[in-house]
Design a protein around this motif. Structure first.
Motif, PDB file in Angstrom:
ATOM      1  N   GLY A  29       0.784  -1.232   0.000  1.00  0.00           N
ATOM      2  CA  GLY A  29       0.000   0.000   0.000  1.00  0.00           C
ATOM      3  C   GLY A  29       0.812   1.276   0.000  1.00  0.00           C
ATOM      4  O   GLY A  29       0.312   2.315   0.414  1.00  0.00           O
ATOM      5  N   GLY A  30       2.049   1.199  -0.431  1.00  0.00           N
ATOM      6  CA  GLY A  30       2.868   2.393  -0.591  1.00  0.00           C
ATOM      7  C   GLY A  30       3.136   3.158   0.683  1.00  0.00           C
ATOM      8  O   GLY A  30       2.583   4.233   0.897  1.00  0.00           O
ATOM      9  N   PRO A  31       3.969   2.622   1.573  1.00  0.00           N
ATOM     10  CA  PRO A  31       4.320   3.413   2.756  1.00  0.00           C
ATOM     11  C   PRO A  31       4.890   4.763   2.318  1.00  0.00           C
ATOM     12  O   PRO A  31       5.690   4.820   1.395  1.00  0.00           O
ATOM     13  N   THR A  32       4.431   5.811   2.963  1.00  0.00           N
ATOM     14  CA  THR A  32       4.898   7.155   2.606  1.00  0.00           C
ATOM     15  C   THR A  32       6.357   7.336   3.003  1.00  0.00           C
ATOM     16  O   THR A  32       6.881   6.588   3.850  1.00  0.00           O
ATOM     17  N   GLU A  33       6.979   8.336   2.427  1.00  0.00           N
ATOM     18  CA  GLU A  33       8.370   8.647   2.785  1.00  0.00           C
ATOM     19  C   GLU A  33       8.485   8.949   4.270  1.00  0.00           C
ATOM     20  O   GLU A  33       9.420   8.510   4.938  1.00  0.00           O
ATOM     21  N   ASN A  34       7.521   9.682   4.798  1.00  0.00           N
ATOM     22  CA  ASN A  34       7.545   9.996   6.238  1.00  0.00           C
ATOM     23  C   ASN A  34       7.411   8.737   7.081  1.00  0.00           C
ATOM     24  O   ASN A  34       8.078   8.609   8.113  1.00  0.00           O
ATOM     25  N   ALA A  35       6.552   7.807   6.675  1.00  0.00           N
ATOM     26  CA  ALA A  35       6.383   6.558   7.421  1.00  0.00           C
ATOM     27  C   ALA A  35       7.667   5.731   7.393  1.00  0.00           C
ATOM     28  O   ALA A  35       8.054   5.147   8.408  1.00  0.00           O
ATOM     29  N   ILE A  36       8.328   5.697   6.237  1.00  0.00           N
ATOM     30  CA  ILE A  36       9.587   4.954   6.121  1.00  0.00           C
ATOM     31  C   ILE A  36      10.649   5.571   7.024  1.00  0.00           C
ATOM     32  O   ILE A  36      11.332   4.862   7.770  1.00  0.00           O
ATOM     33  N   LYS A  37      10.782   6.884   6.981  1.00  0.00           N
ATOM     34  CA  LYS A  37      11.771   7.569   7.828  1.00  0.00           C
ATOM     35  C   LYS A  37      11.479   7.334   9.310  1.00  0.00           C
ATOM     36  O   LYS A  37      12.402   7.113  10.106  1.00  0.00           O
ATOM     37  N   GLU A  38      10.209   7.379   9.690  1.00  0.00           N
ATOM     38  CA  GLU A  38       9.834   7.158  11.091  1.00  0.00           C
ATOM     39  C   GLU A  38      10.139   5.726  11.518  1.00  0.00           C
ATOM     40  O   GLU A  38      10.616   5.485  12.620  1.00  0.00           O
ATOM     41  N   TYR A  39       9.869   4.765  10.638  1.00  0.00           N
ATOM     42  CA  TYR A  39      10.155   3.366  10.936  1.00  0.00           C
ATOM     43  C   TYR A  39      11.649   3.155  11.171  1.00  0.00           C
ATOM     44  O   TYR A  39      12.053   2.546  12.165  1.00  0.00           O
ATOM     45  N   VAL A  40      12.475   3.697  10.275  1.00  0.00           N
ATOM     46  CA  VAL A  40      13.930   3.551  10.409  1.00  0.00           C
ATOM     47  C   VAL A  40      14.417   4.291  11.652  1.00  0.00           C
ATOM     48  O   VAL A  40      15.272   3.790  12.393  1.00  0.00           O
ATOM     49  N   ARG A  41      13.852   5.463  11.921  1.00  0.00           N
ATOM     50  CA  ARG A  41      14.234   6.226  13.119  1.00  0.00           C
ATOM     51  C   ARG A  41      13.903   5.426  14.381  1.00  0.00           C
ATOM     52  O   ARG A  41      14.707   5.348  15.315  1.00  0.00           O
ATOM     53  N   THR A  42      12.734   4.790  14.395  1.00  0.00           N
ATOM     54  CA  THR A  42      12.335   3.980  15.552  1.00  0.00           C
ATOM     55  C   THR A  42      13.261   2.786  15.727  1.00  0.00           C
ATOM     56  O   THR A  42      13.677   2.472  16.843  1.00  0.00           O
ATOM     57  N   LEU A  43      13.597   2.132  14.621  1.00  0.00           N
ATOM     58  CA  LEU A  43      14.549   1.021  14.711  1.00  0.00           C
ATOM     59  C   LEU A  43      15.879   1.495  15.298  1.00  0.00           C
ATOM     60  O   LEU A  43      16.474   0.815  16.131  1.00  0.00           O
ATOM     61  N   ARG A  44      16.335   2.662  14.854  1.00  0.00           N
ATOM     62  CA  ARG A  44      17.604   3.201  15.353  1.00  0.00           C
ATOM     63  C   ARG A  44      17.523   3.456  16.859  1.00  0.00           C
ATOM     64  O   ARG A  44      18.494   3.256  17.585  1.00  0.00           O
TER      65      ARG A  44
END
Length: 67
Positions: A29-44
């Motif tokens: 469903g096309g994760p937004t750029e903001n959602a991707i950045k937030e996901y990676v930030r949370t993983l970090r």
């Protein structure tokens, strides 16, 4: 049991890159750029980020996955 998430900056970057691939975008469903950045930030934030300097040739059938 206690589990620790351990990854490197290169793995975090690859996660972001994979989430941006067209077939992944279509399938999920096309994760937004903001959602991707937030996901990676949370993983970090929750992971122990290590230097990732160890090279293990042949660890995976796909050499790009060796890191």
């Amino acid at each position: 049991y206690v589990c620790r998430l351990i990854c490197s900056e290169s793995i975090l970057a690859e996660i972001g890159d994979v989430l941006r691939r067209p077939h992944i975008q279509r399938r999920y469903g096309g994760p937004t750029e903001n959602a991707i950045k937030e996901y990676v930030r949370t993983l970090r934030l929750i992971a122990e980020v290590v230097p990732g300097k160890l090279e293990v040739a042949g660890a995976s059938p796909d050499p790009k996955d060796d890191p």
